[in-house]
Structures are given as structure tokens and as C-alpha cells.
Design a protein around this motif. Structure first.
Motif, PDB file in Angstrom:
ATOM      1  N   UNK A   6     -32.770  -3.703  10.638  1.00 14.11           N
ATOM      2  CA  UNK A   6     -32.159  -4.750  11.600  1.00 14.11           C
ATOM      3  C   UNK A   6     -32.729  -6.161  11.475  1.00 14.11           C
ATOM      4  N   UNK A   7     -31.904  -6.874  12.353  1.00 11.46           N
ATOM      5  CA  UNK A   7     -32.256  -8.456  12.325  1.00 11.46           C
ATOM      6  C   UNK A   7     -32.494  -8.643  13.905  1.00 11.46           C
ATOM      7  N   UNK A   8     -33.433  -9.412  14.342  1.00  7.26           N
ATOM      8  CA  UNK A   8     -33.792  -9.648  15.642  1.00  7.26           C
ATOM      9  C   UNK A   8     -33.551 -11.307  15.713  1.00  7.26           C
ATOM     10  N   UNK A   9     -32.632 -11.335  16.952  1.00  3.71           N
ATOM     11  CA  UNK A   9     -32.218 -12.768  17.204  1.00  3.71           C
ATOM     12  C   UNK A   9     -32.756 -13.201  18.556  1.00  3.71           C
ATOM     13  N   UNK A  36     -41.313  -4.625  19.236  1.00  6.05           N
ATOM     14  CA  UNK A  36     -40.578  -3.968  18.005  1.00  6.05           C
ATOM     15  C   UNK A  36     -41.442  -3.833  17.087  1.00  6.05           C
ATOM     16  N   UNK A 297     -24.134  -8.623  13.541  1.00  8.88           N
ATOM     17  CA  UNK A 297     -24.835  -7.311  13.370  1.00  8.88           C
ATOM     18  C   UNK A 297     -23.962  -6.163  13.236  1.00  8.88           C
ATOM     19  N   UNK A 301     -23.148  -3.653   9.870  1.00  2.00           N
ATOM     20  CA  UNK A 301     -23.461  -2.226   9.563  1.00  2.00           C
ATOM     21  C   UNK A 301     -22.373  -1.412   9.160  1.00  2.00           C
TER      22      UNK A 301
ATOM     23  N   UNK B  92     -29.379  -0.878  16.900  1.00  2.20           N
ATOM     24  CA  UNK B  92     -28.062  -1.673  17.231  1.00  2.20           C
ATOM     25  C   UNK B  92     -28.513  -3.179  17.315  1.00  2.20           C
ATOM     26  N   UNK B  93     -27.700  -3.964  17.356  1.00  6.08           N
ATOM     27  CA  UNK B  93     -27.954  -5.379  17.498  1.00  6.08           C
ATOM     28  C   UNK B  93     -29.273  -5.818  18.340  1.00  6.08           C
ATOM     29  N   UNK B  94     -30.367  -6.527  18.083  1.00  4.41           N
ATOM     30  CA  UNK B  94     -31.337  -6.799  18.691  1.00  4.41           C
ATOM     31  C   UNK B  94     -31.257  -8.435  19.026  1.00  4.41           C
ATOM     32  N   UNK B  95     -30.696  -8.530  20.354  1.00 11.88           N
ATOM     33  CA  UNK B  95     -30.389  -9.774  20.744  1.00 11.88           C
ATOM     34  C   UNK B  95     -31.250 -10.471  22.050  1.00 11.88           C
TER      35      UNK B  95
END
Lengths: 343, 96
Positions: A6-9, A36, A297, A301, B92-95
Motif C-alpha cells: 500500500x501507499x500512504x498519502x 501503521x 490507489x 489494485x 484499502x487506500x490510506x489517505x
């Protein structure tokens, strides 16, 4: 194949990111917003001012987690990267190719073929899906000329001619791009590409999507041990990740442009979400940016079958797999660089 | 895959309380604390084996217990939440 993590924004202002054990902790005025585990992340991307502790920077660098800083509008500022991975032999060969115009042209032309092929496919598919809403005759003319351009590119061994053909093909594609916008035509239209700053909503979205894609591309190239700043088609310029831009050429259309079209045509975003600054620059508001990031995101996936590797993977791993194929070509394991030809 | 880890560490003596802190720390490093001694961790099989080994080293097998529930890759249908302490979905997207 590698697993897509995952990418954290982080888009909130006044946040501070720090390390606690193996966790990234996001604080806002001493209150902990989230925590996280680092092993679930492959990138952290912050917008606007967000302080990061040196401890976290070190942890990200040593685990190969990409830490990127961007302005609130999504312009790239800086990245933290660790030690160069991969081997020197590969990178030196990359530099040798980059210094040799003819060898550069042989790699670059495959990337351009990929770009033209993919753009042609986007237009053809749109014509097939919406025959009554799209000017089919005009589309046919463009796709025919793109097919011709592809034939020419295949023979070229000179970088300048290649750039010329690429530019001409881009003009052709851009001339009908507006046709692909099927919804909300009042707020979203395309009369040509403009950037730094983007002057309309569609250009603002395109610029943002390209920034996200180029970040993914840069880290993918570095992950396989290539130097993202030494390109074949794009000339060297300090601070420009030329190789990332090269490989991106073939992905711009299928990855970023189609993503932007989906956002508009599925009405995920609206004209209200954009505002204009005094200098004419168009900027999206915080909520719209969040919607775009979430959709990005989710797109990453989605599963596809890679047309060359014939392997099921998520869209988010396509930049990585192309970087891998490029490294194999540079190393001499593949006779030519196989571009991503989307079907 | 999602691994659910729960533990019971005896806290009657000081040694036990030390063990409890160490076990909790190890779990926090790897996943999300969903209840006081319940953790949800997204791990691959190598990470899972390593974590299991490290936790085993920390506990005193005569006094404490550890349980691992492997909920696999399609865990989303298997977990339901009620009440306070909303959790996040790590995949799931982490924003923020």
C-alpha cells in the motif's frame, strides 16, 4: 512477482510523521491520528507541509520505502532514497547506452512504438464503445496516421527524427482527445496540453496523474537498480528523472489518461472541485484531491494480464515490470526492450 | 494474508508484566491493535513464521498462551465489527 503493497498519502497540513518501533505514527498537534506497520507500505507520499522525523527517514530508506514530498498542488519537491540497489555493472551499461545516440535510439523507439500503439488502441476502443457519440471518420483518420507513424518509427535509428515523429503523433492524438470526454463537457474540455501551471481542469488532472505515475516509475526503476535520472530519449538535465519519463511514455495513455477520463466520465469528480488562482493556474481542492488519490490507489489494485510476461498482476506493478524488462535488455538477456503493448 | 493474534500473559509477578509489555510491543510492530490483547496483522508467510518464532521466544510457556488464527487472503468477508474502536483496512487506500 513482487507483491504490491500500500501507499500512504498524507494530505492534512500540520502533521508530523514519526517512527515508533516498526510503525509509522502520524500526529497532529500531539494527537495520534494513525499508526501503521511499515512492512505493509511501499511508499509514503506527503502533500503540503508535513514534518518527518529523521528516524522515520532512515527506516524508510533502509526498507526501500519511497518517501516523497510534494506541494499541496501536487508538484514534486523531494524524495528520500536509500543506498543504490542493484549492481554497478548494470548502471554503467545504462550510462554507455545513454552516451551512444544510436543505441539510445534503438531502445527509445520501442518505447515510442508502445506509446503510439497504446494511444491508437485508446482511440479505437472509444470509437467501438461509443460509435454514436464519437466522430468516427475523424477518429479513423487519426488512427490511420498513427498506424503510419508506427511503421516509420520502427525504421528510425536517429534520436532527433524519433523525437519529431513522437511529437507529430502526440499532436494527432491530442487533437481528438477532447472527443473521449463524454460527460460534464461544460466543466471538462481539452483544447491542448498546458502545464506549469495547468490552465484548465483536464490539464490539472493530467498533470497530477503524471506526477503520481512518474513517482511510481522512479521508484520502480531504482528498485531494479537502474538510474532513473539517465535517460535515452529525454536528455540529461539536473533534477529531471529522464529515464522515468522515457518509460512513462508508453504508460501515459493507458495508465494516466484513461484514469483521468474515468474520473470525468463516471462523474467521480465535478467542476466545483476546481478553482482558479490569479495567474490562471487551475488547482483542485482538498476533497477532490482525496477522491483522485483514492481512485488512483484502487486503479493500482485492479488486476490485468501483462501482455508480454503473460502473468496476472495488479496495474500498480506495471511500472515495476517494465523497469525489470528494461534492466534485462540492458544486461543483454533480451535482444530488444519489449514495451507495454496494451490489449 | 490476515493473521489474528491473541495472547494471555500472566501478570502476577514483575517478570510477567515485563513479558506482557514485550509481547504487546512485538504485536504493535506488526499489525493493528483491534482490542486490548487482540491484533490483526497483514503478513506474508515468511513474515508470519518469523513473527511466530519471535513471539515464542518472548513468552513463558508454563504461564502464558498465544493463539494465531489464519484468516487467509480473502478475510474481508470473515470479519465483522460492532461497537466502538473503529478499525482501518490496511489494504484499502490510506489517505489522511
Amino acid at each position: 512477482m513482487k507483491k504490491l503493497l500500500n501507499t500512504l498519502f498524507v494530505t492534512l497540513p500540520d502533521t508530523y510523521l514519526s517512527l515508533d518501533g516498526d510503525n509509522i505514527v502520524i500526529k497532529q498537534e500531539e494527537a495520534i491520528l494513525a499508526r501503521y506497520p511499515l512492512h505493509n507500505l511501499e511508499a509514503v507520499c506527503t502533500f503540503g507541509y508535513a514534518g518527518v522525523s529523521p528516524g522515520l527517514m532512515g527506516a524508510c530508506a533502509s526498507r526501500n520505502i519511497d518517501l516523497t514530498f510534494m506541494t499541496r498542488t501536487g508538484r514534486f519537491l523531494a524524495r528520500v532514497i536509500g543506498e543504490s540497489r542493484g549492481n554497478v555493472v548494470l548502471r554503467k551499461e545504462q550510462y554507455r547506452i545513454s552516451d551512444d545516440d544510436q543505441r539510445s535510439a534503438l531502445v527509445a523507439r520501442n518505447m515510442i512504438i508502445g506509446k503510439i500503439y497504446n494511444n491508437k488502441w485508446i482511440l479505437e476502443r472509444a470509437t467501438r464503445d461509443y460509435p454514436l457519440r464519437i466522430d468516427a471518420d475523424r477518429m479513423k483518420k487519426v488512427t490511420a496516421s498513427l498506424a503510419g507513424a508506427m511503421q516509420q518509427v520502427r525504421e528510425v535509428e536517429d534520436l532527433d527524427i524519433l523525437r519529431g515523429l513522437e511529437g507529430a503523433a502526440a499532436v494527432q492524438y491530442n487533437s481528438v482527445f477532447d472527443e473521449l470526454i463524454l460527460q460534464q463537457k461544460k466543466d471538462f474540455y481539452f483544447h491542448g496540453r498546458n502545464k506549469r501551471p495547468p490552465l484548465d481542469n483536464v490539464n490539472a488532472l493530467l498533470s497530477f496523474a503524471y506526477t503520481l505515475l512518474s513517482n511510481d516509475m522512479k521508484s520502480a526503476l531504482e528498485a531494479v537498480g537502474l538510474d532513473a535520472y539517465v535517460g535515452f530519449l529525454h536528455r540529461d538535465r539536473p533534477g529531471r528523472a529522464s529515464l522515468a519519463l522515457d518509460v512513462m511514455e508508453e504508460l501515459r495513455g493507458v495508465y494516466a489518461d484513461r484514469f483521468v477520463l474515468t474520473l470525468i466520465n463516471k462523474k467521480l469528480i465535478h467542476g466545483k472541485g476546481f478553482y482558479r488562482k490569479e495567474n490562471g493556474a487551475v488547482i483542485m481542492d482538498d476533497d477532490t484531491r482525496k477522491i483522485v488519490l483514492k481512485a488512483w490507489q484502487e486503479r493500482k489494485q485492479e488486476k490485468i494480464i501483462h501482455p508480454y510476461l503473460n502473468e496476472k498482476m495488479s496495474w500498480g506493478l506495471v511500472p515495476y515490470s517494465q523497469a525489470l524488462l528494461l534492466a534485462r535488455h540492458i544486461r543483454g538477456d533480451l535482444d530488444e526492450y519489449p514495451p507495454f503493448l496494451w490489449k | 494474508m490476515l493473521i489474528l493474534i491473541t495472547y494471555d500473559v500472566s501478570t502476577v509477578d514483575r517478570e510477567g508484566r515485563k513479558r506482557l509489555a514485550k509481547v504487546a510491543k512485538k504485536c504493535v510492530d506488526h499489525g493493528q491493535r483491534v482490542q486490548n490483547s487482540v491484533f490483526e496483522c497483514i503478513l506474508d508467510s515468511a513474515q508470519f513464521r518469523r513473527l511466530k518464532y519471535e513471539l515464542e521466544e518472548l513468552i513463558d510457556k508454563k504461564e502464558d498462551s498465544l493463539r494465531f488464527y489464519n484468516l487467509g487472503d480473502n478475510y474481508k468477508k470473515k470479519v465483522e465489527h460492532m461497537g466502538a474502536k473503529e478499525s482501518y483496512d490496511m489494504e484499502s487506500p490510506l489517505i489522511l
